[in-house]
Design a protein around this motif. Structure first.
Motif, PDB file in Angstrom:
ATOM      1  N   ASP A 278       0.862  -1.177   0.000  1.00  0.00           N
ATOM      2  CA  ASP A 278       0.000   0.000   0.000  1.00  0.00           C
ATOM      3  C   ASP A 278       0.899   1.228   0.000  1.00  0.00           C
ATOM      4  O   ASP A 278       1.920   1.254   0.701  1.00  0.00           O
ATOM      5  CB  ASP A 278      -0.885   0.016   1.245  1.00  0.00           C
ATOM      6  CG  ASP A 278      -1.937  -1.088   1.224  1.00  0.00           C
ATOM      7  OD1 ASP A 278      -2.456  -1.376   0.130  1.00  0.00           O
ATOM      8  OD2 ASP A 278      -2.219  -1.663   2.296  1.00  0.00           O
ATOM      9  N   VAL A 279       0.525   2.223  -0.775  1.00  0.00           N
ATOM     10  CA  VAL A 279       1.369   3.404  -0.889  1.00  0.00           C
ATOM     11  C   VAL A 279       0.537   4.677  -0.755  1.00  0.00           C
ATOM     12  O   VAL A 279      -0.696   4.655  -0.874  1.00  0.00           O
ATOM     13  CB  VAL A 279       2.124   3.431  -2.231  1.00  0.00           C
ATOM     14  CG1 VAL A 279       3.013   2.209  -2.391  1.00  0.00           C
ATOM     15  CG2 VAL A 279       1.150   3.552  -3.401  1.00  0.00           C
ATOM     16  N   GLU A 280       1.250   5.762  -0.552  1.00  0.00           N
ATOM     17  CA  GLU A 280       0.653   7.094  -0.568  1.00  0.00           C
ATOM     18  C   GLU A 280       1.409   7.921  -1.603  1.00  0.00           C
ATOM     19  O   GLU A 280       2.617   8.107  -1.479  1.00  0.00           O
ATOM     20  CB  GLU A 280       0.765   7.747   0.812  1.00  0.00           C
ATOM     21  CG  GLU A 280       0.231   9.163   0.854  1.00  0.00           C
ATOM     22  CD  GLU A 280       0.462   9.818   2.201  1.00  0.00           C
ATOM     23  OE1 GLU A 280       0.471  11.058   2.258  1.00  0.00           O
ATOM     24  OE2 GLU A 280       0.663   9.087   3.194  1.00  0.00           O
ATOM     25  N   PRO A 281       0.712   8.424  -2.625  1.00  0.00           N
ATOM     26  CA  PRO A 281       1.397   9.255  -3.633  1.00  0.00           C
ATOM     27  C   PRO A 281       1.995  10.495  -2.991  1.00  0.00           C
ATOM     28  O   PRO A 281       1.402  11.105  -2.098  1.00  0.00           O
ATOM     29  CB  PRO A 281       0.268   9.619  -4.608  1.00  0.00           C
ATOM     30  CG  PRO A 281      -0.776   8.574  -4.396  1.00  0.00           C
ATOM     31  CD  PRO A 281      -0.719   8.217  -2.951  1.00  0.00           C
ATOM     32  N   LYS A 282       3.182  10.856  -3.445  1.00  0.00           N
ATOM     33  CA  LYS A 282       3.862  12.038  -2.943  1.00  0.00           C
ATOM     34  C   LYS A 282       4.096  13.013  -4.090  1.00  0.00           C
ATOM     35  O   LYS A 282       3.884  12.700  -5.261  1.00  0.00           O
ATOM     36  CB  LYS A 282       5.198  11.629  -2.312  1.00  0.00           C
ATOM     37  CG  LYS A 282       5.048  10.855  -1.003  1.00  0.00           C
ATOM     38  CD  LYS A 282       4.456  11.720   0.075  1.00  0.00           C
ATOM     39  CE  LYS A 282       4.335  10.989   1.392  1.00  0.00           C
ATOM     40  NZ  LYS A 282       3.778  11.833   2.457  1.00  0.00           N
TER      41      LYS A 282
END
Length: 318
Positions: A278-282
């Motif tokens: 799972d990722v969070e766009p930066k």
């Protein structure tokens, strides 16, 4: 026709067979002549046996000497092998294991050559290392650094990483050369390695605090996948097996932008592992010499793993 067999004493046997008839004849002159021939033949036989015995003794002495020399040479070869093994073990600490093994197997070319390959590049460094180092005694700093590098190196090697170099407190690794499982699997191995490193850093942090290290190391990690030049760089006198290129700089920039305790990956890497994490766009960024904006993603944890789900303490990272 039967094969004729050589008999060492065939002349003596013929002479003895002839003697039976002469003795039965009772002819004294014939018996005397036979006795003289028999004596002469016996004398020659004794001399021949003596010569054979002396020759056998000389050959035995030569064999003993050869055996002694062989034992000496075997011992020297064993000592030389031990010295070479010791040297090999020492060299192994300065070379990536894959290159070291290939060199000693005669499978690696030390010519100044490079090739362009799609690799996954990893950078990490320690947050506020200079300030932390100044707060520690040199002996303690060396102890903690060596422990940190040893733990990270063990994890890296277990995932098949090629260790490029240690730069102060930073670590540079890559996947895809000299051995590769394919671009996708290389990227996935790198991300899994990074997750395990951050897990181990939390364990080390607790361990160090118990030993009086109040501000234990926290690392940032950046990962990028792209085409790099990889191979032997340098001169005929000294070579360095490494990678260069804009994608290497991207990985280093990702590491610099990562949150402490976090893992920041490029879109190229994310496309290979999106089913794993799972990722969070930066925020995207641009580097000089790179004709595109670099999209980045902070890994928040492993995807769909309930029993062993990883979550880093920091809200911006894993």
């Amino acid at each position: 026709m039967a094969e004729e067999v050589f008999d060492l004493y065939d002349r003596e046997k013929l002479l003895l067979a002839e003697g039976q008839a002469i003795l039965e004849s009772g002819d004294q002159e014939a018996i005397k002549a036979f006795a003289e021939r028999l004596f002469d033949r016996f004398s020659k036989l004794v001399r021949e046996n003596e010569d054979l015995t002396r020759h056998s003794d000389r050959q035995e002495q030569r064999l003993v000497k050869l055996n002694r020399n062989l034992k000496t040479q075997t011992l020297e070869l064993e000592q030389q092998r031990s010295r070479l093994e010791g040297l090999s073990l020492q060299l192994a600490k300065y070379l990536p294991p894959q290159i070291h093994d290939a060199l000693f197997a005669g499978k690696y070319d030390t010519q100044i050559t490079t090739q362009r390959k799609k690799l996954t590049v990893f950078f990490s460094d320690i947050k506020d290392f200079t300030r932390t180092a100044e707060s520690l005694q040199p002996e303690s700093l060396t102890e903690y650094l060596n422990e940190y590098f040893s733990e990270m190196t063990q994890i890296a090697l277990s995932h098949g990483a090629t260790i490029d170099k240690y730069i102060g407190d930073a670590v540079m690794l890559f996947f895809g050369d000299p051995e590769s499982k394919g671009v996708r699997e290389d990227a996935r191995a790198c991300v899994e390695m990074a997750l395990q490193m951050q897990e181990q850093m939390r364990i080390l942090g607790r361990r160090w605090k118990e030993r009086g290290f109040d501000t234990p190391f926290v690392i940032r990690i950046g990962i990028n996948t792209g085409y790099c030049n990889v191979g032997n760089f340098g001169s005929e006198q000294r070579l360095s097996y490494t990678i260069i290129g804009g994608e290497v700089n991207v990985a280093q920039r990702l590491e610099a932008n990562a949150e402490p305790g976090g893992i920041l990956i490029s879109h190229e890497t994310y496309s290979q592992v999106e089913d794993l994490v799972d990722v969070e766009p930066k925020e995207s960024f641009q580097l000089k010499g790179i004709d595109r904006h670099v999209k980045s993603y902070a890994i928040k944890g492993r995807k769909n793993i309930e029993l062993h789900q990883l979550r880093l303490d920091h809200p911006s990272g894993v």
